[in-house]
Design a protein around this motif. Structure first.
Motif, PDB file in Angstrom:
ATOM      1  N   SER A 131       3.896  -7.079  10.589  1.00 40.05           N
ATOM      2  CA  SER A 131       2.887  -7.894  10.476  1.00 40.05           C
ATOM      3  C   SER A 131       3.899  -8.612  11.791  1.00 40.05           C
ATOM      4  CB  SER A 131       2.969  -9.150   9.529  1.00 40.05           C
ATOM      5  OG  SER A 131       1.657  -8.535   8.835  1.00 40.05           O
ATOM      6  N   GLU A 132       5.210  -8.876  11.767  1.00 45.76           N
ATOM      7  CA  GLU A 132       6.242  -9.043  12.494  1.00 45.76           C
ATOM      8  C   GLU A 132       6.204  -8.785  13.537  1.00 45.76           C
ATOM      9  OE1 GLU A 132       9.103 -12.070  13.988  1.00 45.76           O
ATOM     10  OE2 GLU A 132       7.422 -12.819  12.304  1.00 45.76           O
ATOM     11  N   LEU A 133       6.502  -7.501  13.374  1.00 48.95           N
ATOM     12  CA  LEU A 133       6.307  -6.284  14.375  1.00 48.95           C
ATOM     13  C   LEU A 133       5.813  -5.917  15.551  1.00 48.95           C
ATOM     14  CD1 LEU A 133       9.083  -4.128  12.656  1.00 48.95           C
ATOM     15  CD2 LEU A 133       9.745  -5.369  14.308  1.00 48.95           C
ATOM     16  N   GLN A 134       4.300  -6.916  15.440  1.00 45.08           N
ATOM     17  CA  GLN A 134       2.708  -6.997  16.112  1.00 45.08           C
ATOM     18  C   GLN A 134       2.370  -5.548  15.395  1.00 45.08           C
ATOM     19  OE1 GLN A 134       2.995  -8.892  19.191  1.00 45.08           O
ATOM     20  NE2 GLN A 134       5.088  -9.277  19.587  1.00 45.08           N
ATOM     21  N   ILE A 135       2.497  -4.435  14.546  1.00 48.66           N
ATOM     22  CA  ILE A 135       2.192  -3.598  13.732  1.00 48.66           C
ATOM     23  C   ILE A 135       1.362  -3.448  13.000  1.00 48.66           C
ATOM     24  CG2 ILE A 135       2.118  -1.637  12.719  1.00 48.66           C
ATOM     25  CD1 ILE A 135       4.965  -1.446  13.540  1.00 48.66           C
ATOM     26  N   ALA A 136      -0.147  -3.134  13.240  1.00 54.76           N
ATOM     27  CA  ALA A 136      -1.835  -3.847  12.929  1.00 54.76           C
ATOM     28  C   ALA A 136      -1.682  -2.458  11.215  1.00 54.76           C
ATOM     29  CB  ALA A 136      -2.470  -3.605  13.808  1.00 54.76           C
ATOM     30  N   HIS A 137      -2.008  -3.441  10.227  1.00 61.42           N
ATOM     31  CA  HIS A 137      -1.340  -2.085   9.365  1.00 61.42           C
ATOM     32  C   HIS A 137      -2.939  -2.794   8.760  1.00 61.42           C
ATOM     33  CE1 HIS A 137      -0.587  -5.667   6.847  1.00 61.42           C
ATOM     34  NE2 HIS A 137       0.027  -6.191   8.074  1.00 61.42           N
ATOM     35  N   VAL A 138      -3.185  -1.215   8.363  1.00 62.09           N
ATOM     36  CA  VAL A 138      -4.672  -0.779   7.774  1.00 62.09           C
ATOM     37  C   VAL A 138      -4.894  -1.568   6.534  1.00 62.09           C
ATOM     38  CG1 VAL A 138      -5.448   0.798   9.833  1.00 62.09           C
ATOM     39  CG2 VAL A 138      -4.308   1.441   7.721  1.00 62.09           C
ATOM     40  N   GLN A 139      -6.258  -1.513   5.563  1.00 61.55           N
ATOM     41  CA  GLN A 139      -6.202  -2.256   4.318  1.00 61.55           C
ATOM     42  C   GLN A 139      -6.364  -1.317   3.542  1.00 61.55           C
ATOM     43  OE1 GLN A 139      -8.918  -1.580   2.842  1.00 61.55           O
ATOM     44  NE2 GLN A 139      -8.942  -2.701   1.145  1.00 61.55           N
ATOM     45  N   LYS A 140      -6.625  -0.176   3.803  1.00 64.10           N
ATOM     46  CA  LYS A 140      -6.922   0.890   2.903  1.00 64.10           C
ATOM     47  C   LYS A 140      -5.006   1.437   2.956  1.00 64.10           C
ATOM     48  CE  LYS A 140     -10.649   1.319   1.771  1.00 64.10           C
ATOM     49  NZ  LYS A 140     -11.650   0.809   0.907  1.00 64.10           N
ATOM     50  N   THR A 141      -5.078   2.166   1.902  1.00 65.63           N
ATOM     51  CA  THR A 141      -3.475   2.860   1.611  1.00 65.63           C
ATOM     52  C   THR A 141      -3.530   3.740   0.246  1.00 65.63           C
ATOM     53  OG1 THR A 141      -2.582   0.637   1.319  1.00 65.63           O
ATOM     54  CG2 THR A 141      -0.512   1.672   0.352  1.00 65.63           C
ATOM     55  N   GLY A 142      -2.636   4.962   0.932  1.00 67.16           N
ATOM     56  CA  GLY A 142      -2.299   5.976  -0.472  1.00 67.16           C
ATOM     57  C   GLY A 142      -1.389   5.716  -1.239  1.00 67.16           C
ATOM     58  N   MET A 143      -1.658   5.624  -2.689  1.00 64.67           N
ATOM     59  CA  MET A 143      -0.943   5.588  -4.008  1.00 64.67           C
ATOM     60  C   MET A 143      -1.114   6.347  -4.623  1.00 64.67           C
ATOM     61  SD  MET A 143      -0.910   2.386  -2.834  1.00 64.67           S
ATOM     62  CE  MET A 143      -0.808   0.859  -4.284  1.00 64.67           C
ATOM     63  N   PHE A 144       0.267   6.539  -5.042  1.00 64.73           N
ATOM     64  CA  PHE A 144       0.833   7.333  -6.533  1.00 64.73           C
ATOM     65  C   PHE A 144       1.756   6.519  -7.034  1.00 64.73           C
ATOM     66  CE2 PHE A 144      -0.201   9.297  -2.524  1.00 64.73           C
ATOM     67  CZ  PHE A 144      -0.952  10.598  -2.728  1.00 64.73           C
ATOM     68  N   SER A 145       1.842   7.537  -8.727  1.00 63.67           N
ATOM     69  CA  SER A 145       2.508   6.980  -9.691  1.00 63.67           C
ATOM     70  C   SER A 145       3.691   7.956  -9.433  1.00 63.67           C
ATOM     71  CB  SER A 145       1.568   6.480 -10.416  1.00 63.67           C
ATOM     72  OG  SER A 145       2.411   6.405 -11.682  1.00 63.67           O
ATOM     73  N   LEU A 146       4.352   7.442  -9.843  1.00 66.59           N
ATOM     74  CA  LEU A 146       6.372   8.781 -10.296  1.00 66.59           C
ATOM     75  C   LEU A 146       5.892   9.258 -11.508  1.00 66.59           C
ATOM     76  CD1 LEU A 146       9.398   6.923  -9.572  1.00 66.59           C
ATOM     77  CD2 LEU A 146       8.589   8.571  -8.424  1.00 66.59           C
ATOM     78  N   PHE A 147       4.653   8.884 -12.629  1.00 59.70           N
ATOM     79  CA  PHE A 147       4.210   8.793 -13.592  1.00 59.70           C
ATOM     80  C   PHE A 147       3.145   9.908 -13.869  1.00 59.70           C
ATOM     81  CE2 PHE A 147       6.099   4.898 -14.315  1.00 59.70           C
ATOM     82  CZ  PHE A 147       7.194   4.855 -15.282  1.00 59.70           C
ATOM     83  N   THR A 148       2.727   9.833 -12.766  1.00 58.11           N
ATOM     84  CA  THR A 148       1.512  11.146 -12.639  1.00 58.11           C
ATOM     85  C   THR A 148       1.483  11.995 -11.743  1.00 58.11           C
ATOM     86  OG1 THR A 148       0.289   9.869 -11.887  1.00 58.11           O
ATOM     87  CG2 THR A 148       0.304   9.177 -14.290  1.00 58.11           C
ATOM     88  N   ASP A 149       2.074  11.578 -10.599  1.00 53.84           N
ATOM     89  CA  ASP A 149       1.877  12.523  -9.046  1.00 53.84           C
ATOM     90  C   ASP A 149       3.023  13.464  -8.964  1.00 53.84           C
ATOM     91  OD1 ASP A 149      -1.054  11.634  -8.431  1.00 53.84           O
ATOM     92  OD2 ASP A 149       0.158   9.580  -8.485  1.00 53.84           O
ATOM     93  N   PHE A 150       4.147  13.439  -9.985  1.00 54.19           N
ATOM     94  CA  PHE A 150       5.556  13.352  -9.341  1.00 54.19           C
ATOM     95  C   PHE A 150       6.123  14.471 -11.244  1.00 54.19           C
ATOM     96  CE2 PHE A 150       5.843  10.441  -6.495  1.00 54.19           C
ATOM     97  CZ  PHE A 150       5.907  10.930  -5.697  1.00 54.19           C
ATOM     98  N   GLU A 151       6.381  15.658 -11.121  1.00 50.84           N
ATOM     99  CA  GLU A 151       6.645  16.722 -11.699  1.00 50.84           C
ATOM    100  C   GLU A 151       7.592  16.483 -12.101  1.00 50.84           C
ATOM    101  OE1 GLU A 151       5.944  20.981 -10.849  1.00 50.84           O
ATOM    102  OE2 GLU A 151       3.243  20.610 -11.006  1.00 50.84           O
ATOM    103  N   ASN A 152       8.534  15.920 -13.170  1.00 53.21           N
ATOM    104  CA  ASN A 152       9.856  15.794 -13.214  1.00 53.21           C
ATOM    105  C   ASN A 152      10.484  14.930 -13.083  1.00 53.21           C
ATOM    106  OD1 ASN A 152      10.184  17.607 -15.754  1.00 53.21           O
ATOM    107  ND2 ASN A 152      10.404  18.868 -13.577  1.00 53.21           N
ATOM    108  N   PHE A 153       9.299  13.602 -12.162  1.00 55.08           N
ATOM    109  CA  PHE A 153       9.650  12.669 -11.359  1.00 55.08           C
ATOM    110  C   PHE A 153      10.049  13.132 -10.182  1.00 55.08           C
ATOM    111  CE2 PHE A 153       9.626  10.666 -16.019  1.00 55.08           C
ATOM    112  CZ  PHE A 153       9.211  10.054 -15.796  1.00 55.08           C
ATOM    113  N   SER A 154      10.436  14.305 -10.136  1.00 53.31           N
ATOM    114  CA  SER A 154      10.847  14.992  -8.915  1.00 53.31           C
ATOM    115  C   SER A 154      10.090  15.519  -7.822  1.00 53.31           C
ATOM    116  CB  SER A 154      12.234  15.193  -8.695  1.00 53.31           C
ATOM    117  OG  SER A 154      12.175  16.351  -9.977  1.00 53.31           O
TER     118      SER A 154
END
Length: 193
Positions: A131-154
């Motif tokens: 916001s401070e840099l005048q970048i209009a960020h959209v509301q929808k967001t991609g969201m991922f969990s280290l526990f379920t979306d990464f094998e061996n956390f890596s």
């Protein structure tokens, strides 16, 4: 064609960030609605902000800043890959954003967050910086969990449910990116009047 950069948010050795960025790039390129490119901040070797003048003046003295500026100026929009570290944005991403000003302004961004709590705190902190840099960020967001979306956390291996969070963000991003092209054109006309 509209150009959108998918920007990594980390420079650490062995980082998960690149795997997420590469996956997002592959998903985005299948859409055919913009020209997507991966931009790895590690390639620019940005030290802690070392410019004497504030970025708003665009009086860059260092070659690494000039190269970073030229690359970011190529794009109409951005997707930031925001891992959460210490409940906030990874320092390398915050630093890379701080180097520039006009190159970011009046452009749109989407965010893909990941972490133990889906990166939500990093995403929210990043929104304030954008916001401070005048970048209009959209509301929808991609969201991922280290526990379920990464094998061996890596190794990034998103679940189907979380993988579906990226398309709505890209849908919004493309629309906003195109809309802001008119804003930038108007700003240029106003500046030359």
């Amino acid at each position: 064609m509209t150009k959108i950069a998918i920007i990594t948010g980390s420079t650490r050795p062995g980082r998960n960030n690149v795997g997420v960025a590469e996956w997002v790039l592959a998903q985005a390129q299948q859409r055919g609605d913009a020209d997507y490119e991966l931009v790895d901040i590690a390639d620019f070797n940005l030290p802690l902000l070392d410019e004497a003048m504030p970025a708003a003046y665009q009086q860059y003295s260092n070659d690494h800043t000039k190269a970073w500026s030229a690359k970011i100026a190529e794009f109409d929009g951005f997707v930031f890959i925001a891992g959460e570290y210490n409940h906030t944005v990874v320092p390398a991403l915050s630093n890379a954003l701080s180097y520039l000003n006009a190159e970011w302004a009046n452009k749109a961004a989407g965010i893909v967050g990941y972490g133990s709590a889906f990166g939500v705190r990093a995403v929210e902190h990043l929104r304030g910086i954008l916001s401070e840099l005048q970048i209009a960020h959209v509301q929808k967001t991609g969201m991922f969990s280290l526990f379920t979306d990464f094998e061996n956390f890596s190794t990034f291996a998103p679940t189907e449910l979380q993988a579906e969070s990226v398309a709505p963000m890209l849908d919004q991003l493309v629309v906003w990116t195109r809309a802001l092209e008119a804003v930038r054109a108007g700003a240029l006309v106003g500046a030359s009047a």
